[in-house]
Design a protein around this motif. Sequence first.
Motif, PDB file in Angstrom:
ATOM      1  N   ARG A  28       0.836  -1.194   0.000  1.00  0.00           N
ATOM      2  CA  ARG A  28       0.000   0.000   0.000  1.00  0.00           C
ATOM      3  C   ARG A  28       0.873   1.247   0.000  1.00  0.00           C
ATOM      4  NH1 ARG A  28      -4.565   1.581   4.480  1.00  0.00           N
ATOM      5  NH2 ARG A  28      -2.766   1.858   5.822  1.00  0.00           N
ATOM      6  N   THR A  29       0.413   2.270  -0.713  1.00  0.00           N
ATOM      7  CA  THR A  29       1.105   3.562  -0.710  1.00  0.00           C
ATOM      8  C   THR A  29       0.419   4.488   0.279  1.00  0.00           C
ATOM      9  OG1 THR A  29       1.926   3.349  -2.978  1.00  0.00           O
ATOM     10  CG2 THR A  29       1.698   5.587  -2.123  1.00  0.00           C
ATOM     11  N   LEU A  30       1.223   5.144   1.107  1.00  0.00           N
ATOM     12  CA  LEU A  30       0.719   6.126   2.074  1.00  0.00           C
ATOM     13  C   LEU A  30       1.168   7.501   1.615  1.00  0.00           C
ATOM     14  CD1 LEU A  30       2.059   4.337   5.281  1.00  0.00           C
ATOM     15  CD2 LEU A  30      -0.267   4.176   4.363  1.00  0.00           C
ATOM     16  N   VAL A  31       0.237   8.429   1.520  1.00  0.00           N
ATOM     17  CA  VAL A  31       0.585   9.808   1.182  1.00  0.00           C
ATOM     18  C   VAL A  31       0.596  10.589   2.497  1.00  0.00           C
ATOM     19  CG1 VAL A  31      -0.013  11.827  -0.200  1.00  0.00           C
ATOM     20  CG2 VAL A  31      -0.563   9.528  -1.046  1.00  0.00           C
ATOM     21  N   LEU A  32       1.696  11.283   2.757  1.00  0.00           N
ATOM     22  CA  LEU A  32       1.847  11.992   4.028  1.00  0.00           C
ATOM     23  C   LEU A  32       2.062  13.484   3.803  1.00  0.00           C
ATOM     24  CD1 LEU A  32       4.533   9.728   5.764  1.00  0.00           C
ATOM     25  CD2 LEU A  32       2.069   9.648   6.123  1.00  0.00           C
ATOM     26  N   GLU A  33       1.414  14.259   4.649  1.00  0.00           N
ATOM     27  CA  GLU A  33       1.699  15.690   4.668  1.00  0.00           C
ATOM     28  C   GLU A  33       2.591  15.924   5.880  1.00  0.00           C
ATOM     29  OE1 GLU A  33      -1.618  18.512   3.567  1.00  0.00           O
ATOM     30  OE2 GLU A  33      -1.230  18.892   5.704  1.00  0.00           O
ATOM     31  N   VAL A  34       3.767  16.514   5.638  1.00  0.00           N
ATOM     32  CA  VAL A  34       4.713  16.734   6.736  1.00  0.00           C
ATOM     33  C   VAL A  34       5.091  18.216   6.716  1.00  0.00           C
ATOM     34  CG1 VAL A  34       6.854  15.941   7.810  1.00  0.00           C
ATOM     35  CG2 VAL A  34       5.619  14.410   6.269  1.00  0.00           C
ATOM     36  N   THR A  72       3.681  16.782  -0.724  1.00  0.00           N
ATOM     37  CA  THR A  72       3.513  15.644   0.175  1.00  0.00           C
ATOM     38  C   THR A  72       4.626  14.636  -0.115  1.00  0.00           C
ATOM     39  OG1 THR A  72       2.088  14.689  -1.490  1.00  0.00           O
ATOM     40  CG2 THR A  72       0.996  15.804   0.338  1.00  0.00           C
ATOM     41  N   ILE A  73       4.764  13.632   0.761  1.00  0.00           N
ATOM     42  CA  ILE A  73       5.687  12.538   0.449  1.00  0.00           C
ATOM     43  C   ILE A  73       4.908  11.226   0.449  1.00  0.00           C
ATOM     44  CG2 ILE A  73       7.834  13.590   1.236  1.00  0.00           C
ATOM     45  CD1 ILE A  73       7.583  12.190   3.830  1.00  0.00           C
ATOM     46  N   GLU A  74       5.389  10.289  -0.348  1.00  0.00           N
ATOM     47  CA  GLU A  74       4.725   8.991  -0.437  1.00  0.00           C
ATOM     48  C   GLU A  74       5.678   7.884  -0.020  1.00  0.00           C
ATOM     49  OE1 GLU A  74       1.968  10.315  -4.248  1.00  0.00           O
ATOM     50  OE2 GLU A  74       2.936   8.358  -4.290  1.00  0.00           O
ATOM     51  N   LEU A  75       5.136   6.907   0.693  1.00  0.00           N
ATOM     52  CA  LEU A  75       5.879   5.692   1.053  1.00  0.00           C
ATOM     53  C   LEU A  75       5.074   4.533   0.498  1.00  0.00           C
ATOM     54  CD1 LEU A  75       6.503   6.283   4.881  1.00  0.00           C
ATOM     55  CD2 LEU A  75       7.924   7.018   2.947  1.00  0.00           C
ATOM     56  N   THR A  76       5.739   3.482   0.047  1.00  0.00           N
ATOM     57  CA  THR A  76       5.018   2.267  -0.352  1.00  0.00           C
ATOM     58  C   THR A  76       5.569   1.123   0.469  1.00  0.00           C
ATOM     59  OG1 THR A  76       4.716   3.129  -2.578  1.00  0.00           O
ATOM     60  CG2 THR A  76       4.327   0.768  -2.250  1.00  0.00           C
ATOM     61  N   VAL A  77       4.674   0.455   1.176  1.00  0.00           N
ATOM     62  CA  VAL A  77       5.096  -0.593   2.105  1.00  0.00           C
ATOM     63  C   VAL A  77       4.531  -1.933   1.667  1.00  0.00           C
ATOM     64  CG1 VAL A  77       5.103  -1.337   4.520  1.00  0.00           C
ATOM     65  CG2 VAL A  77       5.135   1.116   3.955  1.00  0.00           C
ATOM     66  N   GLU A  78       5.424  -2.916   1.607  1.00  0.00           N
ATOM     67  CA  GLU A  78       5.044  -4.294   1.309  1.00  0.00           C
ATOM     68  C   GLU A  78       4.955  -5.021   2.653  1.00  0.00           C
ATOM     69  OE1 GLU A  78       5.184  -6.061  -2.052  1.00  0.00           O
ATOM     70  OE2 GLU A  78       4.145  -7.547  -0.800  1.00  0.00           O
ATOM     71  N   GLN A  79       3.854  -5.699   2.855  1.00  0.00           N
ATOM     72  CA  GLN A  79       3.673  -6.374   4.137  1.00  0.00           C
ATOM     73  C   GLN A  79       4.559  -7.607   4.259  1.00  0.00           C
ATOM     74  OE1 GLN A  79      -0.379  -6.703   5.176  1.00  0.00           O
ATOM     75  NE2 GLN A  79      -0.038  -8.331   6.657  1.00  0.00           N
ATOM     76  N   VAL A  80       5.333  -7.656   5.342  1.00  0.00           N
ATOM     77  CA  VAL A  80       6.146  -8.839   5.642  1.00  0.00           C
ATOM     78  C   VAL A  80       5.342  -9.689   6.626  1.00  0.00           C
ATOM     79  CG1 VAL A  80       8.249  -9.615   6.826  1.00  0.00           C
ATOM     80  CG2 VAL A  80       8.356  -7.721   5.204  1.00  0.00           C
ATOM     81  N   PRO A  81       5.093 -10.968   6.307  1.00  0.00           N
ATOM     82  CA  PRO A  81       4.263 -11.784   7.203  1.00  0.00           C
ATOM     83  C   PRO A  81       4.813 -11.781   8.634  1.00  0.00           C
ATOM     84  CG  PRO A  81       4.775 -12.980   5.170  1.00  0.00           C
ATOM     85  CD  PRO A  81       5.597 -11.721   5.148  1.00  0.00           C
ATOM     86  N   ARG A  82       3.938 -11.583   9.573  1.00  0.00           N
ATOM     87  CA  ARG A  82       4.258 -11.561  11.012  1.00  0.00           C
ATOM     88  C   ARG A  82       5.236 -10.442  11.380  1.00  0.00           C
ATOM     89  NH1 ARG A  82       3.542 -16.359   9.265  1.00  0.00           N
ATOM     90  NH2 ARG A  82       5.717 -16.667   8.677  1.00  0.00           N
TER      91      ARG A  82
END
Length: 250
Positions: A28-34, A72-82
């Motif tokens: 999922r990509t998260l868009v952040l306002e910092v 804004t900045i964007e992060l994309t995170v891949e879920q690592v099981p557990r």
Amino acid sequence: MERTAIRRRLTWQVGTVTDVRRETETARTLVLEVPEWQGHLAGQHLDVRLTAEDGYRASRSYSVASAWTGDTIELTVEQVPRGEVSPYLVDVLKVGDPLEIRGPVGGWFVWTPEQEGPVQLIGGGSGVVPLRAMLRAHAAAASTTKARLLYSVRRPESVIYVSDLKELAASDDVDVRLVYTREAPAGEPRIGRIDADLISQYAFKPEDGATTYVCGPTPFVETVADLLVAAGHDPAKVRTERFGPTGGPR
Ligand SMILES: Cc1cc2nc3c(=O)[nH]c(=O)nc-3n(C[C@H](O)[C@H](O)[C@H](O)COP(=O)(O)OP(=O)(O)OC[C@H]3O[C@@H](n4cnc5c(N)ncnc54)[C@H](O)[C@@H]3O)c2cc1C
């Protein structure tokens, strides 16, 4: 002056999630306002820190997925099981939530439009994240630098940034090649890992003077870097970022 800049960069700041985008079933990509963000270069990463109700803290590194345009900045995170941190970022965090971050970090694995010579990007899995920031920076600067992306994924459903990549592949600016390791879409017979053959077909030649950026899981990065050097590429022009485990309790 310099010390102030360093101190400011390494201070924890609170961003707010302004948007979320599902990329794949597990990413999922998260868009952040910092508000206090000082900007970043394409390829840099930041630290994310989570704090539980009982005060327990854990932090992890995440590459910035977007070019800095002052917004804004964007992060994309891949879920690592557990995993301790990534499942929360992929499945729980929602629009309006705060997120503690610190950065930007890293000065070697970066690309700027002023840099000379072609740019070769080679990513495995979520290793495509900082490479996408570089492609965004390339597009934002309307750069005429030749750019290529070689992206290794398990199967078509694992492709992150699928619409961005389709758009890029249709343009003349960037050459995009996908390599499927487990299952290929119809019409793409090749299934396999990046090997010497693929490097010689799709990568720039050593004499092109390209700078290559390789990012992904540690074994992927080491294999690809070795293949490039064996093919005659100057090791000083092969820059790597390993997405191995990071952080821990803090
Ligand atoms: C410079 C840098 C940039 C990074 N950028 C990104 C990014 O943009 N997007 C992204 O999704 N991740 C990125 N990572 C990986 C990220 O920092 C975390 O390691 C990852 O999200 C797992 O954290 P976790 O807390 O969920 O798992 P943990 O609780 O740390 O680990 C759970 C289990 O999974 C294993 N594990 C941990 N990390 C990985 C991994 N990356 N691959 C496979 N197994 C792992 C651990 O050994 C452990 O067994 C980056 C790492 C580095 C060093």
